[in-house]
Design an enzyme around this catalytic site. Sequence first.
Site, PDB file in Angstrom:
ATOM      1  N   HIS A  21       5.313   7.116  -3.199  1.00  9.67           N
ATOM      2  CA  HIS A  21       4.259   7.587  -4.095  1.00  9.67           C
ATOM      3  C   HIS A  21       4.800   8.547  -5.152  1.00  9.67           C
ATOM      4  O   HIS A  21       5.614   9.417  -4.844  1.00  9.67           O
ATOM      5  CB  HIS A  21       3.143   8.291  -3.312  1.00  9.67           C
ATOM      6  CG  HIS A  21       2.248   7.348  -2.574  1.00  9.67           C
ATOM      7  ND1 HIS A  21       2.453   7.028  -1.258  1.00  9.67           N
ATOM      8  CD2 HIS A  21       1.149   6.651  -2.967  1.00  9.67           C
ATOM      9  CE1 HIS A  21       1.517   6.169  -0.857  1.00  9.67           C
ATOM     10  NE2 HIS A  21       0.726   5.921  -1.878  1.00  9.67           N
TER      11      HIS A  21
ATOM     12  N   ARG B 232       8.408   0.442  -7.803  1.00 14.76           N
ATOM     13  CA  ARG B 232       8.348  -0.117  -6.452  1.00 14.76           C
ATOM     14  C   ARG B 232       9.113  -1.431  -6.346  1.00 14.76           C
ATOM     15  O   ARG B 232       9.762  -1.703  -5.332  1.00 14.76           O
ATOM     16  CB  ARG B 232       6.891  -0.317  -6.015  1.00 14.76           C
ATOM     17  CG  ARG B 232       6.183   0.982  -5.684  1.00 14.76           C
ATOM     18  CD  ARG B 232       4.889   0.727  -4.937  1.00 14.76           C
ATOM     19  NE  ARG B 232       4.207   1.977  -4.627  1.00 14.76           N
ATOM     20  CZ  ARG B 232       3.147   2.075  -3.841  1.00 14.76           C
ATOM     21  NH1 ARG B 232       2.624   0.991  -3.291  1.00 14.76           N
ATOM     22  NH2 ARG B 232       2.578   3.244  -3.615  1.00 14.76           N
TER      23      ARG B 232
ATOM     24  N   GLU C 157      -2.468  11.835  -6.665  1.00 12.49           N
ATOM     25  CA  GLU C 157      -2.374  11.724  -5.210  1.00 12.49           C
ATOM     26  C   GLU C 157      -1.455  12.821  -4.682  1.00 12.49           C
ATOM     27  O   GLU C 157      -0.272  12.860  -5.030  1.00 12.49           O
ATOM     28  CB  GLU C 157      -1.843  10.347  -4.819  1.00 12.49           C
ATOM     29  CG  GLU C 157      -2.810   9.221  -5.146  1.00 12.49           C
ATOM     30  CD  GLU C 157      -2.256   7.855  -4.775  1.00 12.49           C
ATOM     31  OE1 GLU C 157      -2.962   7.110  -4.066  1.00 12.49           O
ATOM     32  OE2 GLU C 157      -1.132   7.547  -5.204  1.00 12.49           O
TER      33      GLU C 157
ATOM     34  N   ARG D 149      -1.629   8.972 -11.251  1.00 11.08           N
ATOM     35  CA  ARG D 149      -2.429   9.047 -10.023  1.00 11.08           C
ATOM     36  C   ARG D 149      -2.304  10.463  -9.432  1.00 11.08           C
ATOM     37  O   ARG D 149      -1.203  10.888  -9.091  1.00 11.08           O
ATOM     38  CB  ARG D 149      -1.957   8.021  -8.995  1.00 11.08           C
ATOM     39  CG  ARG D 149      -2.057   6.565  -9.470  1.00 11.08           C
ATOM     40  CD  ARG D 149      -3.468   6.052  -9.486  1.00 11.08           C
ATOM     41  NE  ARG D 149      -3.582   4.748 -10.090  1.00 11.08           N
ATOM     42  CZ  ARG D 149      -3.426   3.591  -9.438  1.00 11.08           C
ATOM     43  NH1 ARG D 149      -3.137   3.594  -8.150  1.00 11.08           N
ATOM     44  NH2 ARG D 149      -3.554   2.438 -10.076  1.00 11.08           N
TER      45      ARG D 149
ATOM     46  N   GLU E  97       3.422  -2.700  -0.296  1.00  9.77           N
ATOM     47  CA  GLU E  97       2.653  -3.220  -1.429  1.00  9.77           C
ATOM     48  C   GLU E  97       3.283  -2.846  -2.767  1.00  9.77           C
ATOM     49  O   GLU E  97       3.678  -1.700  -2.974  1.00  9.77           O
ATOM     50  CB  GLU E  97       1.225  -2.666  -1.359  1.00  9.77           C
ATOM     51  CG  GLU E  97       0.331  -3.079  -2.506  1.00  9.77           C
ATOM     52  CD  GLU E  97      -0.121  -1.878  -3.339  1.00  9.77           C
ATOM     53  OE1 GLU E  97      -0.158  -2.021  -4.570  1.00  9.77           O
ATOM     54  OE2 GLU E  97      -0.423  -0.816  -2.761  1.00  9.77           O
TER      55      GLU E  97
ATOM     56  N   SER F  64      -1.442  -4.876  -6.894  1.00  8.56           N
ATOM     57  CA  SER F  64      -2.837  -4.988  -6.481  1.00  8.56           C
ATOM     58  C   SER F  64      -3.623  -5.617  -7.620  1.00  8.56           C
ATOM     59  O   SER F  64      -3.410  -5.276  -8.785  1.00  8.56           O
ATOM     60  CB  SER F  64      -3.398  -3.592  -6.153  1.00  8.56           C
ATOM     61  OG  SER F  64      -4.709  -3.703  -5.645  1.00  8.56           O
TER      62      SER F  64
END
Length: 546
Positions: free
Chosen positions: A327, A520, A320, A318, A469, A472
């Site tokens: 993250h 996570r 990001e 990712r 979270e 997903s």
Amino acid sequence: MADNAEIQEVTKQVQDVVLDENGQPLSKNALKKLEKEKLKRERAEKDAAARAAQAQAGAAAAVDYSKDFYGKKPMNRSEDRPGLKHERLSEISASRAGEKVWIRARVQTSRPTGNKMCFFQFRQNSSTIQGLVVFNDTSISKQMVKFAQNVTSESIVLIQGTIAKPLEPVKSCTVQDAEIMIEQLFVTSEAQGRLPFNLEDASRPEADFEREDAQFSKVNLHTRLENRVFDLRTITNQAIFRIQAGVCKLFRDFMESKGFLEIHTPKILGAASEGGANVFKIKYFDTEAYLAQSPQFYKQMVVCGDFERVFEIGSVFRAENSFTHRHMTEFIGLDMEMAFEEHYHEILDVFDELFVYIFTGLETKYAADLEVVNRQYPFEKFEFLPKTLRLEYKDAVALLRENGIEMGDYDDLTTEIERRLGELVKEKYKTDFFMLDKFPLEVRPFYTMPDPKNPKYSNSYDFFMRGEEILSGAQRIHDPDFLIERAKAHGVDPESIKSYVDAFRMGAPPHGGGGIGLERVIFFYLNLGNIRRVSLFPRDPKRLTP
């Protein structure tokens, strides 16, 4: 100087026989002088004998009777294979006292005691044991003791010794009821130069640094990550990554028990799997390609290939530009996809069982590792229900509003709101784990199936641990025309995903799935504060090494 008594005694012994050159008896003064010379000669002879004895003893001491039992081994180039049986520290106990064993281990600490003894603490993974080198007249020379005292911390050694029972439990080691009386000691790989930090400090409980009299240096996360290989040697990190491996094993075992097939999908793609800007573009010969943001497309295509139930453990990328505590630009995804018979809640049922299986497995199979982590980084026990709590998005919004947090019906959850929702759920339902169903359609990817009763919502869900979270997922659109329509609504060029869409043109079952962030799950279960602690070599916008 000789005293008068000695001289008189000698004089008495020799007076009748000692004459001068004229044949006349010596005078008393002459006899005294003669005796003094004799005593001087005797003392000189005695001193010479003592020096000779001392020299002989020194020569004997110079002979190192242990020279074959210690030293530095040459580099192992697999020249031979002696066939020695090497023991694991975790298998040594007082019940084996008297056994001779060979052990390869690291020197965690050493402590000389005078010039005749040296204490060691040896380490294998997260197991430690005490060892001693003790001088004796037959097998352990002073030279060997001196060598032992100069072995550097973190060097790898090969030792042979006898298991003994200590007078008192060795509380500083994991093996407390046994120690090794060392008879042979060889350095096989020497730790060179100055160590980046003190491994003992890096292993101390957080509370130790908060004491007013603390004399330790706290090792910050940046320093740990810059020296990650060394940092991984702490017993806490050893435990963290055994727990991580355990989650993967539990995930795989459960998936296989439910008839899922493990697959491995490409990570270099011709189109972005999630769309949006958070995708890594790479040069692929004469064209552009993308690193997989998820195995999403290929999981679905394999289901269309009639595999029906599949899972994968693999890297996810990712782009990001984020520096938050949760993250990373690369992480490990635990993904699953399945065809269902009637309703996408069949998928939620599988996920429900999966997580209860994982959490229960951690408590029962990895309790010792959890305790190791808890000693250094104390965390509250993770609470979960036998049947996982399910809330719909609109109910979560209502709960937040009841507690003074205003947000629109279709607004996405921010990190702060997620955390607050987790706190409210914990207070009301007594669980750290729950699932949230029916997310607003606009905040989900283009391939998400809209809710048939309210098109502003979708058949999608997230799972949360301690208010953040970790999963997903959704029911996917399996009709090609509708898929193209939704892609265009999200600004995705249908031509860029042609092979993906074509997979549904030959008949596709209703299906769905989800992706779990492995790091996570560990991070939030252990409540470690930063996800980088549970990634072997984490990647973020500013970290590409080591």
